[in-house]
Design a protein around this motif. Structure first.
Motif: not given
Length: 122
Positions: A53-61
């Motif tokens: 929500x705060x953009x602090x983490x991203x994750x990917x396939x």
């Protein structure tokens, strides 16, 4: 009610790039994680990338790591997916999805938009 509207899809050549956008409304955008998922005919939604929500983490396939980047602008209620080095297997209908948590352990979706078509072909 929740409304998610995607744009930016189209035809790209292998190795090319596209940037998808999704404008959200009907909920407090900056309190929910968001994801992009894709669908090919005859199959269910496949999660591609998620952002807290705060953009602090991203994750990917795994198949898109290093090629796709998810980001968000909470001031504009918008989430993006920058797609580089596109391949034919990336061809799909791409949906913006809303999670039910801000920092999920596993990204899930309780709402999604109608999608934008991405076709990768020479």
């Amino acid at each position: 009610q929740v409304r998610l509207v995607e744009s930016g899809g189209g035809l790209a050549q292998p190795g090319g790039s596209l940037r998808l956008s999704c404008v959200a409304s009907g909920f407090v955008f900056d309190t929910y994680a968001m994801s992009w998922a894709r669908q090919v005919p005859g199959k269910g939604l496949q999660w591609v990338a998620g952002i807290y929500a705060d953009g602090s983490e991203t994750h990917y396939q795994d198949s898109v790591k290093g090629r796709f980047t998810i980001s968000r602008d909470n001031a504009k209620n918008t989430v993006f997916l920058q797609m580089n080095d596109l391949q034919p297997e990336d061809t799909a209908l791409y949906h913006c999805t809303k999670d039910n948590q801000a920092r999920p352990l596993v990204f899930e979706y309780d709402s999604w938009g109608p999608g934008t078509q991405v076709t990768v072909s020479s």
